[in-house]
Design an enzyme around this catalytic site. Structure first.
Site, PDB file in Angstrom:
ATOM      1  N   GLU A 298       0.821  -1.218   0.000  1.00  0.00           N
ATOM      2  CA  GLU A 298       0.000   0.000   0.000  1.00  0.00           C
ATOM      3  C   GLU A 298       0.849   1.260   0.000  1.00  0.00           C
ATOM      4  O   GLU A 298       0.454   2.293  -0.541  1.00  0.00           O
ATOM      5  CB  GLU A 298      -0.956   0.023   1.195  1.00  0.00           C
ATOM      6  CG  GLU A 298      -2.104  -0.976   1.112  1.00  0.00           C
ATOM      7  CD  GLU A 298      -1.758  -2.331   1.700  1.00  0.00           C
ATOM      8  OE1 GLU A 298      -0.558  -2.557   2.017  1.00  0.00           O
ATOM      9  OE2 GLU A 298      -2.663  -3.168   1.853  1.00  0.00           O
TER      10      GLU A 298
ATOM     11  N   PHE B 171     -11.669  -7.186  14.123  1.00  0.00           N
ATOM     12  CA  PHE B 171     -10.587  -7.650  13.266  1.00  0.00           C
ATOM     13  C   PHE B 171     -10.239  -6.585  12.214  1.00  0.00           C
ATOM     14  O   PHE B 171     -11.118  -6.079  11.526  1.00  0.00           O
ATOM     15  CB  PHE B 171     -10.991  -8.956  12.571  1.00  0.00           C
ATOM     16  CG  PHE B 171      -9.940  -9.467  11.626  1.00  0.00           C
ATOM     17  CD1 PHE B 171      -8.683  -9.833  12.096  1.00  0.00           C
ATOM     18  CD2 PHE B 171     -10.196  -9.567  10.267  1.00  0.00           C
ATOM     19  CE1 PHE B 171      -7.706 -10.291  11.228  1.00  0.00           C
ATOM     20  CE2 PHE B 171      -9.215 -10.025   9.393  1.00  0.00           C
ATOM     21  CZ  PHE B 171      -7.967 -10.386   9.875  1.00  0.00           C
ATOM     22  N   GLN B 172      -8.983  -6.260  12.131  1.00  0.00           N
ATOM     23  CA  GLN B 172      -8.458  -5.257  11.187  1.00  0.00           C
ATOM     24  C   GLN B 172      -9.107  -3.884  11.350  1.00  0.00           C
ATOM     25  O   GLN B 172      -9.321  -3.163  10.378  1.00  0.00           O
ATOM     26  CB  GLN B 172      -8.574  -5.752   9.742  1.00  0.00           C
ATOM     27  CG  GLN B 172      -7.676  -6.960   9.501  1.00  0.00           C
ATOM     28  CD  GLN B 172      -7.457  -7.279   8.051  1.00  0.00           C
ATOM     29  OE1 GLN B 172      -8.338  -7.078   7.219  1.00  0.00           O
ATOM     30  NE2 GLN B 172      -6.280  -7.798   7.731  1.00  0.00           N
TER      31      GLN B 172
ATOM     32  N   MET C  55      24.205   9.271   2.400  1.00  0.00           N
ATOM     33  CA  MET C  55      24.024  10.580   3.005  1.00  0.00           C
ATOM     34  C   MET C  55      24.290  10.519   4.504  1.00  0.00           C
ATOM     35  O   MET C  55      24.881  11.437   5.081  1.00  0.00           O
ATOM     36  CB  MET C  55      22.614  11.104   2.723  1.00  0.00           C
ATOM     37  CG  MET C  55      22.387  12.521   3.181  1.00  0.00           C
ATOM     38  SD  MET C  55      23.579  13.653   2.456  1.00  0.00           S
ATOM     39  CE  MET C  55      22.653  14.268   1.058  1.00  0.00           C
TER      40      MET C  55
HETATM   41  C1  LIG Z   1      12.297   6.084   5.302  1.00  0.00           C
HETATM   42  C2  LIG Z   1      13.570   6.754   5.666  1.00  0.00           C
HETATM   43  N1  LIG Z   1      14.371   6.204   6.603  1.00  0.00           N
HETATM   44  C3  LIG Z   1      15.544   6.794   6.926  1.00  0.00           C
HETATM   45  C4  LIG Z   1      15.934   7.966   6.329  1.00  0.00           C
HETATM   46  C5  LIG Z   1      17.241   8.651   6.718  1.00  0.00           C
HETATM   47  N2  LIG Z   1      18.138   8.696   5.549  1.00  0.00           N
HETATM   48  C6  LIG Z   1      18.289   9.803   4.791  1.00  0.00           C
HETATM   49  S1  LIG Z   1      19.308   9.571   3.508  1.00  0.00           S
HETATM   50  C7  LIG Z   1      19.613   7.981   3.947  1.00  0.00           C
HETATM   51  C8  LIG Z   1      20.529   7.132   3.141  1.00  0.00           C
HETATM   52  C9  LIG Z   1      19.947   6.722   1.852  1.00  0.00           C
HETATM   53  O1  LIG Z   1      20.753   5.730   1.288  1.00  0.00           O
HETATM   54  P1  LIG Z   1      20.691   5.422  -0.247  1.00  0.00           P
HETATM   55  O2  LIG Z   1      19.304   5.238  -0.679  1.00  0.00           O
HETATM   56  O3  LIG Z   1      21.635   4.318  -0.546  1.00  0.00           O
HETATM   57  O4  LIG Z   1      21.175   6.787  -0.891  1.00  0.00           O
HETATM   58  P2  LIG Z   1      22.634   7.450  -0.908  1.00  0.00           P
HETATM   59  O5  LIG Z   1      22.634   8.500   0.131  1.00  0.00           O
HETATM   60  O6  LIG Z   1      23.627   6.377  -0.638  1.00  0.00           O
HETATM   61  O7  LIG Z   1      22.735   8.013  -2.279  1.00  0.00           O
HETATM   62  C10 LIG Z   1      18.923   7.659   5.105  1.00  0.00           C
HETATM   63  C11 LIG Z   1      19.003   6.364   5.800  1.00  0.00           C
HETATM   64  C12 LIG Z   1      15.036   8.507   5.379  1.00  0.00           C
HETATM   65  N3  LIG Z   1      15.294   9.676   4.758  1.00  0.00           N
HETATM   66  N4  LIG Z   1      13.893   7.872   5.047  1.00  0.00           N
END
Ligand SMILES: Cc1ncc(C[n+]2csc(CCOP(=O)(O)OP(=O)(O)O)c2C)c(N)n1
Ligand SMILES: [Mg+2]
Lengths: 167, 559
Positions: B49, B111-112, B470
């Site tokens: 979803e 339920f649900q 990041m």
């Molecule tokens: C749902 C969610 N969980 C955690 C984060 C925190 N977060 C921001 S950027 C990032 C890393 C993303 O990794 P990737 O998709 O491999 O992208 P990269 O930065 O390596 O290009 C995280 C964990 C977020 N923005 N969204």
């Protein structure tokens, strides 16, 4: 600074949650909130008392106005208005103390509305300072319990909240 | 005419011109899905979803129409939460329809059962629990109206199971009557005059525009405004594409990973004209040192945005397109020549840059610029969240609105791929590329099945740096290089993964591979996953450390 907001809302399920949720979500502290009917069918009035500066209140009013079920938000603080709160106090009232209580009750233009062998219920209305003073006096006899409505307020004069400016 | 609740829903969707819905069935929406079957309403079955919500969002961002998503009660409804919050933060029009347990069972922990109107209260523009069948047409009418007008946003309608089967009369209202909801569209003429006077007087004015320009379709007016009074423009992440990148006075994105020119222009401006932008902390960084010398004209449809973060000397509440049209009529150019030269010099001397040499590890920035070179400007880019998102924003040159689709406010990893599916549904013939990360892609990769079975030719470009890049970058800069839980060792072979779904998988590990991979992907008529194995150490630069002035840019001077 203490602020008083009058909020006219559509009388729909969940409206109170929407309003109180907005306050807590955005980190605004409510001192009290009173909800009741109005002369218009389907419309309720909420009076919110809170502590906030002018800029914060402006933001609160704007955020409230965005809630779909809200008809009108008005900051009564800047206008001449009258506010009242109703409080019921259950005080210890052994027979020898009753005349003392009665004296205070009449000084504050309060009312005794229930009597039992060792306690009384006193009804008092007024603004915050008066109720504070009355509570202080009653503490000497011993307050067992309090129920209060929270502050409600109207503008002075002929003007209604609907006729104030803004949202 | 007598209809049951489910039939009424279909009739409402038809009346609203809904062409496709995204969703996932379950017990509490069986009757509704039965009608979808009978009517043959185009429906995209996602594999989660959350995917359906993001797909509806991507559809809305690409097309400008309201996206529709359907889920069952309980877990189906709660799976929409991230999607709704994402749309809410970026003001995207969605209508979410959830099943609810039968009315007599509400409140019994049936339920649900989940209180989805309670749960989504802070992340929807408005929501409804339908308890009377006769209210259904009015509520649907209102829901679409609220979602798609004013400051747009998601609206949820919770539909009890028994109500879907109940029969009643149906008449779709022609008009909405909501005394409590009346957005202001026309700007106050006195304020507009004041703004024009301030603009005429300003020596260093700057247009700072955001997602509101795209939402109201004001990109033409924005460009005309900038041209006719010679005022440079910077656009936020959600506003990217509203000004063509080739425009002389376009400075790129401001803020944490913004350009030198944009941040310095914000810092030095004597007048900032904010147009459908909200001074988010990723733009302003430290507020007490942000644009201290500037007066602010703030144009926005949402009065609550004005003065929220930055005080506005001249607030104008209204639809930005209408306000800009009025302003343009009376604008008189001021003396901005020296300023424009200064800003252009910054732009020229300090562009965002990277270097890719043939024997060096593959640079992510190179991948993005090759994507742009080969796919061009009519392409729709969606992104996930992380370094790859910022590189996409920095290096994919854009010319048109609604071609850059990214979760700005909430920063939702897992958004990009389902959003690309939605965008592709809106424009079946255009190229849609999802720039994703190896972390983000794994948050909604199950939608490969959706793309595969609907033959949606979405191209996924995974910027595979083997890290939650990041977060790793922040750990490198601010946490002593302690890479706590950011290494993604154990990720699948993305090529094989794609193949398992019947999707073409391609891989590039060196700069020399990149062009061929992209060309093959673009030639392929179905979905493709491209695994770009890039330098794991690469950082997004320039960078403004959180809570520091925006002109203190790490890597800004070295560039
Ligand atoms: C749902 C969610 N969980 C955690 C984060 C925190 N977060 C921001 S950027 C990032 C890393 C993303 O990794 P990737 O998709 O491999 O992208 P990269 O930065 O390596 O290009 C995280 C964990 C977020 N923005 N969204
Ligand atoms: Mg990564």
């Amino acid at each position: 600074m203490k602020r008083i907001l009058a909020i006219l809302v559509e009388d729909r399920p969940g409206v109170l949650t929407r309003v109180s949720g907005l306050f807590s979500r955005r980190g605004y502290n409510i001192q009290n909130i009173a909800v009741g009917r109005t002369v218009e069918p389907g419309v309720s009035r909420m009076t919110v008392t809170l502590d906030a500066d002018r800029v914060t209140v402006e933001q609160i009013v704007k955020q409230l106005n965005k809630l779909v079920n809200i008809l009108k938000v008005s900051d009564l603080t800047e206008e001449p208005s009258v506010g009242r709160e109703l409080m019921l106090l259950k005080v210890k009232a052994e027979p020898e103390k009753r005349s003392g209580i009665q004296q205070m009750v009449s000084t504050f233009r309060a009312k005794i509305i229930d009597v039992s062998p060792d306690s009384m219920i006193v009804e008092v209305t007024g603004d915050e300072t008066k109720l504070q003073a009355f509570m202080l006096v009653m503490q000497e006899f011993g307050i067992k319990e309090i129920a209060a409505t929270g502050n409600i307020a109207l503008l002075r004069g002929a003007r209604t909240t609907r006729e104030t400016k803004g949202g | 005419m007598k209809m049951n609740g489910a039939q009424m829903v279909l009739a409402c969707l038809e009346a609203e011109g809904v062409e496709v819905v995204f969703g996932y069935p379950g017990g509490a929406v069986l009757t509704l899905y039965d009608e979808i079957f009978k009517k043959g309403l185009p429906h995209i079955l996602t594999r989660h979803e959350q995917g359906a919500a993001h797909a509806a969002d991507g559809y809305a961002r690409a097309s400008g129409k309201t996206g529709v998503v359907i889920a069952t009660s309980g877990p189906g409804a709660t799976n929409l939460v991230t999607g709704l919050a994402t749309a809410y933060m970026d003001s995207i029009p969605l209508v979410a329809i959830t099943g609810q347990v039968a009315r007599p069972a509400i409140g019994t922990d049936a339920f649900q059962e989940a209180d989805i109107t309670g749960i989504t209260l802070p992340i929807t523009k408005h929501n409804y629990l339908l308890t009377e069948l006769r209210e259904l047409p009015r509520i649907f009418k209102e829901a679409f109206y609220i979602a798609g007008t004013g400051r747009k946003g998601p609206v949820l309608i919770d539909l009890p199971k028994d109500l879907q089967a109940e029969a009643g009369d149906f008449l779709y209202p022609k008009k909405v009557e909501m005394p409590t909801y009346r957005p202001t569209y026309e700007g106050h003429s006195g304020q507009i005059n004041k703004a024009a006077a301030a603009i005429h007087k300003a020596k260093k004015p700057l247009l700072y525009s955001g997602g509101g320009v795209i939402s109201s379709g004001a990109h033409t007016e924005l460009l005309e405004f900038s041209r006719c009074v010679r005022i440079p423009v910077t656009t936020t992440l959600t506003g990217l594409g509203s000004i063509p990148h080739t425009y002389d006075y376009y400075l790129g994105m401001p803020g944490m990973h913004g350009t030198f020119a944009a941040n310095h222009a914000l810092n030095a401006a004597d007048l900032i004209i904010a147009v459908g932008a909200r001074f988010d902390d990723r733009v302003t960084s430290r507020l007490d040192s942000f644009a201290v010398g500037a007066q602010v004209i703030h144009i926005d449809i949402d009065p609550a945005e004005i003065g929220k973060n930055v005080a506005a000397a001249i607030p104008i509440v209204g639809d930005v397109k209408m306000v800009l049209q009025e302003l343009i009529k009376i604008l008189k150019p001021g003396d901005t020549e020296a300023w424009c030269e200064q800003v252009k010099a910054w732009k020229k001397e300090r562009p965002i840059r990277f270097a890719q040499s043939a024997d060096a590890p593959l640079k992510p920035q190179y991948v993005i610029s090759e994507l742009y070179r080969l796919a061009g400007g009519d392409t729709i880019i969606t992104t996930d969240v992380g370094q790859h998102q910022m590189w996409a924003a920095q290096y994919y040159a854009l010319d048109k609105p609604r071609t850059f689709i990214s979760s700005g406010g909430l920063g939702t990893m897992g958004f990009g791929f389902p959003a690309a599916i939605g965008a592709q549904m809106a424009f079946p013939k255009r190229t849609v590329i999802c720039v994703s990360g190896d972390g983000s892609f794994q948050m909604n990769l199950q939608e490969l099945a959706t793309a595969s079975c609907h033959k949606l030719p979405v191209k996924v470009a995974i910027i595979n740096n083997q890290y939650l890049g990041m977060v790793r970058q922040w750990q490198e800069f601010f946490y002593g290089g302690r890479y706590s839980q950011t290494c993604l060792a154990g990720s699948p072979d993305f090529v094989k993964l794609a193949e398992a779904y019947g999707v073409l998988g391609l891989r590039a590990s060196t700069a020399a591979d990149v062009q061929a991979v992209i060309e093959t992907a673009l030639r392929t008529s179905g979905p493709v996953v491209m695994d770009f194995q890039v330098d794991p150490q690469e950082n997004v630069l320039p960078m403004v450390a959180p809570n520091t002035p925006i002109v203190e840019m790490i890597g800004g001077d070295a560039l």
